[in-house]
Scaffold this motif. Sequence first.
Motif, short mmCIF file in Angstrom:
data_model
loop_
_atom_site.label_atom_id
_atom_site.label_comp_id
_atom_site.label_asym_id
_atom_site.label_seq_id
_atom_site.Cartn_x
_atom_site.Cartn_y
_atom_site.Cartn_z
N ALA A 1 -8.39 20.32 -9.44
CA ALA A 1 -9.71 20.64 -9.99
C ALA A 1 -10.43 21.67 -9.13
CB ALA A 1 -10.55 19.37 -10.09
N VAL A 2 -10.36 21.48 -7.80
CA VAL A 2 -11.02 22.43 -6.89
C VAL A 2 -10.51 23.83 -7.17
CG1 VAL A 2 -11.30 23.12 -4.51
CG2 VAL A 2 -11.32 20.71 -5.10
N TRP A 3 -9.19 23.95 -7.21
CA TRP A 3 -8.64 25.31 -7.36
C TRP A 3 -8.85 25.85 -8.75
CZ3 TRP A 3 -8.70 27.21 -3.00
CH2 TRP A 3 -8.45 26.41 -1.88
N TYR B 1 -4.36 10.75 -8.85
CA TYR B 1 -5.73 11.26 -8.95
C TYR B 1 -6.07 12.23 -7.83
CZ TYR B 1 -6.73 8.33 -12.88
OH TYR B 1 -6.75 7.81 -14.13
N LEU B 2 -5.43 12.02 -6.70
CA LEU B 2 -5.63 12.98 -5.61
C LEU B 2 -5.16 14.34 -6.06
CD1 LEU B 2 -6.35 13.66 -2.73
CD2 LEU B 2 -4.04 13.06 -2.06
N MET C 1 0.82 -1.21 0.00
CA MET C 1 0.00 0.00 0.00
C MET C 1 0.85 1.26 0.00
SD MET C 1 -3.11 -0.14 -0.39
CE MET C 1 -4.49 0.71 0.36
N ARG D 1 -1.75 3.95 -4.33
CA ARG D 1 -2.48 4.80 -3.41
C ARG D 1 -3.21 5.94 -4.14
NH1 ARG D 1 1.62 6.82 0.70
NH2 ARG D 1 -0.19 7.77 1.66
N ASN D 2 -3.17 5.92 -5.46
CA ASN D 2 -3.91 6.89 -6.25
C ASN D 2 -3.48 8.33 -6.01
OD1 ASN D 2 -5.67 4.97 -7.44
ND2 ASN D 2 -6.76 4.87 -5.49
N PHE D 3 -2.19 8.53 -5.72
CA PHE D 3 -1.76 9.90 -5.46
C PHE D 3 -1.97 10.80 -6.66
CE2 PHE D 3 0.53 9.17 -1.44
CZ PHE D 3 0.07 10.31 -0.82
N TYR E 1 -5.01 15.40 -9.14
CA TYR E 1 -6.01 15.91 -10.09
C TYR E 1 -7.18 16.53 -9.35
CZ TYR E 1 -3.75 13.26 -13.84
OH TYR E 1 -2.87 12.77 -14.74
N GLY E 2 -7.65 15.81 -8.36
CA GLY E 2 -8.81 16.27 -7.62
C GLY E 2 -8.57 17.62 -7.00
N LEU E 3 -7.41 17.72 -6.32
CA LEU E 3 -7.14 18.99 -5.63
C LEU E 3 -6.98 20.12 -6.64
CD1 LEU E 3 -4.78 17.99 -2.71
CD2 LEU E 3 -7.26 18.09 -2.85
#
Lengths: 227, 54, 225, 232
Positions: free
Chosen positions: B18-20, B11-12, B1, B7-9, B14-16
């Motif tokens: 995206a917010v900004w 995509y994390l 793990m 651990r999909n870092f 990307y996600g963050l």
Amino acid sequence: MTRFLRQMFTIAAKDLRSELRTKEAVNASLSFALVILLLFSFAFDPTSDMTREISGGLLWLVFAFAGVLVLNRSFARELNNDCLDALISSPVPGPALFLGKAIANYVLLLGIECVCLPIFGIFYNIHWTGQPAWLALVMLLGTWGMTVVGTVFSALTVNMRLRELMLPMLVYPIMIPCLMASMQLTTPLLASEPISGDMLAWVRLLVGFDIIFTALAVTLIDTVLVG
Amino acid sequence: MNDAAARNFEYLAYGLSAVWLVLLLYVLTLVGREGKIRAQIESLKRMVEDREKR
Amino acid sequence: MRQKILIGIGLIAAGLLLRNIWLMLTNLPDEAFQGAIFRIIFFHVPAAFTAFLCFFASLISGIAYLRTQNLKWDAFSVSVTEVGLAFGAANLITGMIWARIIWGIWWTWDWRLTSMLLCWLLYAGYLVLRRAVEEPTERARLSAVMSILSFAVVPFVFFSIKWFRTQHPQPVLYGQGKMDTGYRAMLYGNWVPLLLFAIILIAVRMEQERRQRELDALRREIHAF
Amino acid sequence: MKALAVESVWKYYGDYPALRNIAFDVEAGQCVALLGRNGAGKTTLLRILGGLSRPSKGGVRLFEREHSDRSSRALTGIIGHGIAVYDELSAYENLKLFAELYALENPHKAAMEWLERTALDRVKDSLVREFSRGMRQRLAVARAFLHHPKLLLLDEPFTSLDDRAIALLQSLLRDSLAEGGTVIMSTHQLREAMELASHVVLLNRGGMAHSGERTAEMLADTGWLYRNYGDA
């Protein structure tokens, strides 16, 4: 109070009379409903079981699309010759004016629905007569929700640019809970299953929607009409 | 793990971003509106000057 | 002065945010099933909170406008709705990215997603309505009514969620949420900087609205004579 | 008795004051000509008096009653820019409709009476759509007078009417004034207005420029008022 009721019914009768004389909205709405019913048959196989499962949804989509054409005319009708000004400056209270118009729309929408329902049954081979009382109740409740929301927005958008576009844009998202409940309830009814158990929650939702939006509309209508 | 990919870092991140990005887009519309207001002030000033000349 | 306060708030928010991200990455362990991606929730959920707080503020300012006829409330109402839409969009997009990883699809007609989308459309309609009315006082009045009606639908939308099957993870803050207190603290902790950013945006937007109003009045004054 | 009291009325469009501190009283039986250039605020003021719009500040009292009191609406009659009758209803149906909305004792009788007075009784069952311009205008006048209003609010009444309708309107206004009714009209047609008016109110840029009795100078020289009180 009796004066309020009399004024309300006078408005409703006037709206119905002038609509039935010109049949502008009713004709447009009915032919539109027929076109949608026809179009659905191309979207999927009209005889399959799947159709049966989504029949409630289809039916209410037809009602919603055709209904907005009627609702749009409700206040737009008054723009000609500045009749709206004459009504607002008369002693008729805003709520009586609103409810009168809503009743007229309600009658027209129910009439259109009663024409569409048998046609729908024939086209898609659906026996809709299995639960007549429940079906009538759902139609009465669902249509009142649509009517109230539609009539308020008809008043709200009456003086706007692109009124014909604005009304559907604003009205459908607000109608969604009411339409959703009606669809959920209608599908089993069209399969002749009674409403019971969990499904009663949808009936409660419909009743709540109708009550809350009628109350809101009646309190806000004066603000909408008089600037 | 502990493997970053598992651990999909990625995509994390990307996600963050995206917010900004969304908030940045909104800030850009604010900047655009600011420009519009400036332009309106300019044209209004010209109109007033024009009037005074006459 | 006003600007200095806003810059100050911005600095505080940025500081808090950096600290939170640092903590998030170093201190908090991965969630057992989801890996690192679950940290998106620290933005996803507070963004939704902010959006709904904004929509609620729009309702309140709509009522306040109808009571007082003060156009400041109208300016507040637009600003708050726009910022709410921005945070709503952030919520939807982070949700989609999360769903791509965990569920393998970008969008699912899960009722929580759908109702957020619906609310988003509802308040986008509010902005469209504003564009269709020219005269500021009439615009303020009609859009106040619109925001009251819009908010009245929100509970109905959410009631209906319960009665549909949902794929969404159980609500994290109530019910049988199995959320660790450390995570929960972070969730609320990260809400603070997001809320501060929202306040800055709202303040900037309100100021613009005020100047636009003065401009419109000035233009009328000039054109009238 | 005071028919109308306008108490420092302000009306804002955004931050722009379209009406600034308008205040005047009208006694019952007076005929007031509301004068001013385009954009001076005449229509805005009349709409507020007629209950079609609310003042931002200040208030209006009709016959010593609060303006928001719905019952006072029954005492006012309005003629605006549109004829305010329905094209798809007959002349009789239109008048009966408004008689019912004003809750008159006998709507049928009131409608018939006014059809006769406006010489429309022969065509009472024809749809308004089929009427000529003049007939429509006479029906509009009948609609406004149907409920025997004590206060008449007329917005540019003479501009859109033809000769016969003007003659009808003028005679009805004279009758109403003789019976103690009150008339407020905004107008460009200074001569017609001055002959009828007992008082004048002049608006300028949304503010009050002058209010008072109509004097002989005004009747003799229609430009006198503007030269003395307006900015020419």
